[in-house]
Design an enzyme around this catalytic site. Sequence first.
Site, PDB file in Angstrom:
ATOM      1  CG  HIS A   1      -2.241   0.696   0.926  1.00  0.00           C
ATOM      2  ND1 HIS A   1      -2.970   1.350   1.882  1.00  0.00           N
ATOM      3  CD2 HIS A   1      -2.925   0.860  -0.226  1.00  0.00           C
ATOM      4  CE1 HIS A   1      -4.049   1.872   1.338  1.00  0.00           C
ATOM      5  NE2 HIS A   1      -4.046   1.589   0.058  1.00  0.00           N
TER       6      HIS A   1
ATOM      7  CG  HIS B   1       0.590   1.154  10.142  1.00  0.00           C
ATOM      8  ND1 HIS B   1      -0.121   0.907   9.001  1.00  0.00           N
ATOM      9  CD2 HIS B   1       1.903   0.956   9.808  1.00  0.00           C
ATOM     10  CE1 HIS B   1       0.715   0.583   8.017  1.00  0.00           C
ATOM     11  NE2 HIS B   1       1.957   0.599   8.485  1.00  0.00           N
TER      12      HIS B   1
ATOM     13  N   GLY C   1     -10.584   1.344  12.873  1.00  0.00           N
ATOM     14  CA  GLY C   1     -11.001   0.764  11.596  1.00  0.00           C
ATOM     15  C   GLY C   1     -11.679   1.759  10.683  1.00  0.00           C
TER      16      GLY C   1
ATOM     17  CG  HIS D   1      -6.564   5.288   4.504  1.00  0.00           C
ATOM     18  ND1 HIS D   1      -5.661   5.840   3.645  1.00  0.00           N
ATOM     19  CD2 HIS D   1      -6.136   4.040   4.790  1.00  0.00           C
ATOM     20  CE1 HIS D   1      -4.715   4.946   3.415  1.00  0.00           C
ATOM     21  NE2 HIS D   1      -4.963   3.849   4.094  1.00  0.00           N
TER      22      HIS D   1
ATOM     23  CG  ASP E   1      -6.534  -2.388   9.673  1.00  0.00           C
ATOM     24  OD1 ASP E   1      -5.974  -3.430   9.314  1.00  0.00           O
ATOM     25  OD2 ASP E   1      -5.969  -1.283   9.686  1.00  0.00           O
TER      26      ASP E   1
ATOM     27  NE  ARG F   1       1.345  -3.905   3.361  1.00  0.00           N
ATOM     28  CZ  ARG F   1       0.679  -2.821   3.770  1.00  0.00           C
ATOM     29  NH1 ARG F   1       1.322  -1.844   4.348  1.00  0.00           N
ATOM     30  NH2 ARG F   1      -0.634  -2.714   3.587  1.00  0.00           N
TER      31      ARG F   1
ATOM     32  NE  ARG G   1      19.994  14.678   9.184  1.00  0.00           N
ATOM     33  CZ  ARG G   1      19.602  15.616  10.033  1.00  0.00           C
ATOM     34  NH1 ARG G   1      18.475  16.270   9.845  1.00  0.00           N
ATOM     35  NH2 ARG G   1      20.339  15.897  11.083  1.00  0.00           N
TER      36      ARG G   1
END
Length: 380
Positions: free
Chosen positions: A191, A226, A262, A265, A316, A341, A360
């Site tokens: 994803h 997450h 759940g 997003h 989820d 994943r 960085r």
Amino acid sequence: MSETEKQPEIYKGLVGVYADVSTISKVMPETNSLTYRGYAVQDLAENCSFEEVAYLLWEGELPNAQQLADFKAETAAEREISPALHAVIRHFPKDGHPMDAIRTAVSFMGLEDPETADVSQAAQYRKAKRLFAKIPTAIGAAYRASKGLPPVVPNPKHSFAENVFNLIQDRVPEPEVLKSFDVSMILYAEHTFNASTYTARLITSSVADMHAAVTGAIGSLKGPLHGGANEAVMHMLKEIGDPKIAREWLQTRFDHKALVMGFGHRVYKSGDSRVPTMKKYAEIMAEVVQDRTWMAISRELADEMLTKKNIHPNLDFPAGPAYYLMGFEIPLFTPIFVASRITGWSAHILEQAADNRLIRPLSWYTGLEQRPVPPMSARG
Ligand code: COA
């Protein structure tokens, strides 16, 4: 900060920032769609096995019959974990979280892998395939050790889905269950630059190895914002317990301005491309197991969240009850996400390394002005 310095625009949470290019997957929030290497994820879920999708993510193309057979044979032969890792797993605290167990097991695999220090593309890819093969074995062994049970020996004849059930539950379920599980693995596989994948890329950017990057990614995935959300969803459904009180329960969450797990997003704002497919298979699981409560509560919550808050469910939300109906204990949901994943993470690790620049960013300092260190006697 001196008065002449002007704070630059800060992209907190890196919202809206394009950090690099990628050819692995594409999220199109305007059409609620997601493709892996150009194929729609729902098309892959309905027509492919998880092994085919793993191959696609790594190789860029779907395998033909021979390539798939070779890939399955190669990875199935790598499933067993070492006696040393089995011994370490037996000493894990019995009440530790399975995500901490798999994070530690992957780190240990990095200690033992003969190619850990070799960060060439070829060696990194071989290590990715070994992790893909061994992660379910470590999850199963740790789970079973926490129950005082011996590990199940992986059977190289099993498909990926059959293998996961066998290693954790010591059974191979009926085809509808295996299909629902395979679909979840495909939908969870990749994803774009989500938090754990970006963690893996960031670690890779210092030219660290595959196991280092995957260990860090597992740490990131554990968080409830997450991957940890799939476990939180099921805890929420169990707390509600009855579809009749779902809307009332939700109102108390709204009253407390609390998150509803759940839902929502970072990228999709009008629906997660993966939800309709996962919901379909979670509903199939409810029929297979003849336990319709959790999906009934889910429907009430989704309807009310949309009506009252205009917030859609994410993957989820249906994955949590689907795994529960497949017979997995709740703390195993996010480790199962890891087993999927690992494909997307390692594809990104290879892509990052192929055209690397150390990641960085800068921070804008808002602390105290520079000052002299006072002697001890002058400190309060
Ligand atoms: N429950 C209640 N309110 C939510 C919500 C949720 N699950 N998700 C978003 N919102 C609200 C936010 O509080 C915010 O309200 P505000 O404008 O009054 O402050 C608004 O919707 C916009 O959300 P935003 O904070 O911009 O979303 P984000 O991009 O920062 O966060 C998530 C995205 C995923 C972190 C967030 O939706 C969330 O925490 N969801 C629950 C955890 C979850 O399911 N994670 C899995 C993600 S795949």
